[in-house]
Design a protein around this motif. Sequence first.
Motif, PDB file in Angstrom:
ATOM      1  N   VAL A  91      -1.478  -1.177  -4.143  1.00 24.92           N
ATOM      2  CA  VAL A  91      -2.559  -0.379  -3.752  1.00 24.92           C
ATOM      3  C   VAL A  91      -2.001   0.929  -3.593  1.00 24.92           C
ATOM      4  CG1 VAL A  91      -4.471  -0.013  -2.057  1.00 24.92           C
ATOM      5  CG2 VAL A  91      -3.809  -2.345  -2.872  1.00 24.92           C
ATOM      6  N   LEU A  92      -2.702   2.001  -4.568  1.00 26.32           N
ATOM      7  CA  LEU A  92      -2.174   3.410  -4.231  1.00 26.32           C
ATOM      8  C   LEU A  92      -3.516   4.083  -3.678  1.00 26.32           C
ATOM      9  CD1 LEU A  92      -0.367   5.574  -4.931  1.00 26.32           C
ATOM     10  CD2 LEU A  92      -1.394   5.884  -7.024  1.00 26.32           C
ATOM     11  N   ASN A  93      -3.317   4.533  -2.262  1.00 28.04           N
ATOM     12  CA  ASN A  93      -4.340   5.183  -1.617  1.00 28.04           C
ATOM     13  C   ASN A  93      -4.008   6.765  -1.937  1.00 28.04           C
ATOM     14  OD1 ASN A  93      -5.692   6.540   0.678  1.00 28.04           O
ATOM     15  ND2 ASN A  93      -5.718   4.610   1.797  1.00 28.04           N
ATOM     16  N   LEU A  94      -4.937   7.481  -2.352  1.00 24.93           N
ATOM     17  CA  LEU A  94      -4.773   8.819  -2.800  1.00 24.93           C
ATOM     18  C   LEU A  94      -5.896   9.639  -1.851  1.00 24.93           C
ATOM     19  CD1 LEU A  94      -4.745   8.750  -6.596  1.00 24.93           C
ATOM     20  CD2 LEU A  94      -3.055   8.857  -4.943  1.00 24.93           C
ATOM     21  N   GLU A  95      -6.106   9.328  -0.575  1.00 22.45           N
ATOM     22  CA  GLU A  95      -7.322   9.777   0.277  1.00 22.45           C
ATOM     23  C   GLU A  95      -6.874  11.277   0.656  1.00 22.45           C
ATOM     24  OE1 GLU A  95      -9.215   8.810   4.601  1.00 22.45           O
ATOM     25  OE2 GLU A  95      -7.353   8.030   3.947  1.00 22.45           O
TER      26      GLU A  95
ATOM     27  N   VAL B  86       0.883  -1.293  -0.059  1.00 20.44           N
ATOM     28  CA  VAL B  86       0.069   0.002  -0.083  1.00 20.44           C
ATOM     29  C   VAL B  86       0.874   1.178   0.015  1.00 20.44           C
ATOM     30  CG1 VAL B  86      -1.710   1.317   1.451  1.00 20.44           C
ATOM     31  CG2 VAL B  86      -1.546  -1.280   1.197  1.00 20.44           C
ATOM     32  N   ILE B  87       0.773   2.030  -0.886  1.00 17.59           N
ATOM     33  CA  ILE B  87       1.483   3.272  -0.874  1.00 17.59           C
ATOM     34  C   ILE B  87       0.528   4.452  -0.882  1.00 17.59           C
ATOM     35  CG2 ILE B  87       2.774   4.914  -2.557  1.00 17.59           C
ATOM     36  CD1 ILE B  87       4.201   2.106  -2.007  1.00 17.59           C
ATOM     37  N   ARG B  88       0.663   5.325   0.401  1.00 16.63           N
ATOM     38  CA  ARG B  88      -0.494   6.195   0.473  1.00 16.63           C
ATOM     39  C   ARG B  88       0.229   7.661   0.282  1.00 16.63           C
ATOM     40  NH1 ARG B  88      -0.928   2.745   4.754  1.00 16.63           N
ATOM     41  NH2 ARG B  88      -2.961   1.717   4.815  1.00 16.63           N
ATOM     42  N   VAL B  89      -0.160   8.392  -0.620  1.00 15.99           N
ATOM     43  CA  VAL B  89       0.269   9.481  -1.042  1.00 15.99           C
ATOM     44  C   VAL B  89      -0.192  10.702   0.024  1.00 15.99           C
ATOM     45  CG1 VAL B  89       0.323  11.452  -2.946  1.00 15.99           C
ATOM     46  CG2 VAL B  89       0.451   8.910  -3.398  1.00 15.99           C
ATOM     47  N   LYS B  90       0.646  11.399   0.752  1.00 17.83           N
ATOM     48  CA  LYS B  90       0.292  12.370   1.491  1.00 17.83           C
ATOM     49  C   LYS B  90       0.368  13.755   1.340  1.00 17.83           C
ATOM     50  CE  LYS B  90      -0.159   9.362   4.987  1.00 17.83           C
ATOM     51  NZ  LYS B  90      -1.447   9.235   5.583  1.00 17.83           N
ATOM     52  N   THR B  91       0.304  14.001   0.005  1.00 17.06           N
ATOM     53  CA  THR B  91       0.302  15.768  -0.476  1.00 17.06           C
ATOM     54  C   THR B  91      -1.066  15.785  -0.942  1.00 17.06           C
ATOM     55  OG1 THR B  91       0.875  14.865  -2.659  1.00 17.06           O
ATOM     56  CG2 THR B  91       2.683  15.605  -1.077  1.00 17.06           C
ATOM     57  N   GLN B  92      -1.468  17.054  -0.959  1.00 20.77           N
ATOM     58  CA  GLN B  92      -2.878  17.491  -1.505  1.00 20.77           C
ATOM     59  C   GLN B  92      -3.030  17.416  -2.873  1.00 20.77           C
ATOM     60  OE1 GLN B  92      -4.428  21.008   0.476  1.00 20.77           O
ATOM     61  NE2 GLN B  92      -4.313  19.674   2.341  1.00 20.77           N
ATOM     62  N   GLU B  93      -1.870  17.608  -3.659  1.00 20.60           N
ATOM     63  CA  GLU B  93      -2.058  17.975  -5.220  1.00 20.60           C
ATOM     64  C   GLU B  93      -0.999  16.853  -5.655  1.00 20.60           C
ATOM     65  OE1 GLU B  93      -1.734  20.852  -9.010  1.00 20.60           O
ATOM     66  OE2 GLU B  93      -0.478  21.323  -7.327  1.00 20.60           O
ATOM     67  N   LEU B  94      -1.620  15.998  -6.635  1.00 20.76           N
ATOM     68  CA  LEU B  94      -0.617  14.932  -7.237  1.00 20.76           C
ATOM     69  C   LEU B  94      -0.362  15.882  -8.869  1.00 20.76           C
ATOM     70  CD1 LEU B  94       0.650  12.293  -7.204  1.00 20.76           C
ATOM     71  CD2 LEU B  94      -1.426  11.285  -8.524  1.00 20.76           C
TER      72      LEU B  94
END
Length: 125
Positions: free
Chosen positions: A45-49, A13-21
């Motif tokens: 699994v790319l989590n973009l929450e 699982v990769i969780r992106v922690k920035t507001q803009e991709l």
Amino acid sequence: MEVKTDTKEKFTVIRVKTQELSATLAAELARPLEELLKGNIRNVVLNLEAVNSVQEEAAESLVRLQQKFYESGASFVVCELQQSVEDFLDNKNLLELMNATPTESEAGDIVQMEEIERELLDEEE
């Protein structure tokens, strides 16, 4: 690049922690993700929450990356999309190209099912 990585039995699982991709961030993210294809646990699994907006070029990069995973016999599932991101992807006709789920749990279930499918296909050959 702010990401958190969590390795499970069948996927990472990769969780992106920035507001803009951004396109730049997507390119930075692609390198380590592609490296996962060389390892034992190749599914992602790319989590973009945490992401509230996505640049079009970044979204297109994710679609290409997902395609590369599937061509390599691995899963790539995006989950936890914010409504604004989901709407943007849908308007750009990119959402339909992505394997996306509402929750991380459902993304994990898809990875598990795809793993079983690949094992069954390997047995048939």
